[in-house]
Design a protein around this motif. Sequence first.
Motif, PDB file in Angstrom:
ATOM      1  N   THR A 154      49.342  45.267  41.966  1.00 13.29           N
ATOM      2  CA  THR A 154      48.171  45.045  41.122  1.00 13.29           C
ATOM      3  C   THR A 154      47.649  43.615  41.245  1.00 13.29           C
ATOM      4  OG1 THR A 154      49.569  44.567  39.185  1.00 13.29           O
ATOM      5  CG2 THR A 154      48.826  46.838  39.473  1.00 13.29           C
ATOM      6  N   ALA A 155      48.546  42.657  41.499  1.00 15.04           N
ATOM      7  CA  ALA A 155      48.099  41.278  41.690  1.00 15.04           C
ATOM      8  C   ALA A 155      47.261  41.143  42.960  1.00 15.04           C
ATOM      9  CB  ALA A 155      49.305  40.336  41.742  1.00 15.04           C
ATOM     10  N   TRP A 156      47.640  41.846  44.024  1.00 18.74           N
ATOM     11  CA  TRP A 156      46.837  41.836  45.246  1.00 18.74           C
ATOM     12  C   TRP A 156      45.459  42.444  44.994  1.00 18.74           C
ATOM     13  CZ3 TRP A 156      46.847  39.721  49.991  1.00 18.74           C
ATOM     14  CH2 TRP A 156      48.028  39.158  50.464  1.00 18.74           C
ATOM     15  N   LEU A 157      45.427  43.558  44.268  1.00 18.41           N
ATOM     16  CA  LEU A 157      44.133  44.172  43.957  1.00 18.41           C
ATOM     17  C   LEU A 157      43.294  43.240  43.088  1.00 18.41           C
ATOM     18  CD1 LEU A 157      42.216  46.563  44.058  1.00 18.41           C
ATOM     19  CD2 LEU A 157      43.442  47.566  42.114  1.00 18.41           C
ATOM     20  N   GLY A 158      43.930  42.607  42.097  1.00 16.59           N
ATOM     21  CA  GLY A 158      43.204  41.658  41.271  1.00 16.59           C
ATOM     22  C   GLY A 158      42.683  40.479  42.063  1.00 16.59           C
ATOM     23  N   THR A 159      43.466  40.005  43.028  1.00 12.66           N
ATOM     24  CA  THR A 159      43.017  38.899  43.877  1.00 12.66           C
ATOM     25  C   THR A 159      41.761  39.278  44.651  1.00 12.66           C
ATOM     26  OG1 THR A 159      45.264  38.012  44.093  1.00 12.66           O
ATOM     27  CG2 THR A 159      43.676  37.410  45.815  1.00 12.66           C
ATOM     28  N   TYR A 160      41.751  40.479  45.198  1.00 12.39           N
ATOM     29  CA  TYR A 160      40.565  40.937  45.927  1.00 12.39           C
ATOM     30  C   TYR A 160      39.346  40.998  45.007  1.00 12.39           C
ATOM     31  CZ  TYR A 160      37.312  44.095  48.237  1.00 12.39           C
ATOM     32  OH  TYR A 160      36.177  44.656  48.765  1.00 12.39           O
TER      33      TYR A 160
END
Length: 264
Positions: A154-160
């Motif tokens: 979810t952190a990767w998705l939030g970063t995007y």
Amino acid sequence: MSAGGVLHDGMAVLGRQLQRARHAPALLVMTQTMPITMLLFFGYVFGSALAVPGAEYREFLVPGLLAATAANGLMTGMFTAAQDAHRGVMDRFRTLPMSRAAVPLGQTAADLVTTGVGMVPLVLVGLAVGWRAEGGLPGLLGAFGVLLLFRFATAWLGTYLGLLAPNEESAGQLGSTTFVLPLLSSAYIPTAGLPDWLRAVAEWNPISAVATAVRELCGNAGAEAVAGAAWPVAHPVAGALGWSLVLLLVSVPLATRRFSRGGG
């Protein structure tokens, strides 16, 4: 660049992010105390009014709050990336001879470290109010592995999404709406009593699979044995791992490509 180079550069960004977190203790305290506040509020204010088949409500609630905490990587990743992008930090990183994947990797890894530390107080308070990991230490470690993998995804998705945001304020406003996602899952209540259409939405919510997996691994699965549950809830560990891998496969290349392109 080789995988070793990506990891080396990612560790450098990780160190920078942890130093940044150390200089913002108020944010860390807030993110760590909010789940504890919700545990005490839901557990004692609503606990006597909510019936959970086969389990005490606080036994049901603690794994759900852990899953909701893991899902908050979406909000923190979004805000951190947007803040760095619109304050020129990302531009400075792009001028350095380093892997383009290293920056989002370091940011998400730092988020993972702070989340792992932040979950400990929630677990301790959960134990104090009566929750027990009946599955023993192996089950508890497995549950933490599922939670941290989901948080990483979810952190990767939030970063995007943060890199797409036009400004910090937009990222903050969008991130604040993600608190609805755990409400549309089995994090706080069983899905069996919901209307059919809402039950389908809740059970296909990735947070439901993660919450159910944590309950199963911790031996708190009595409330989840519901006939006709959607596949991710009926097979929660596989469902939680599957959702996490799908999110990573989608968001890692998107976030890396967006960072490489630049722009807000």
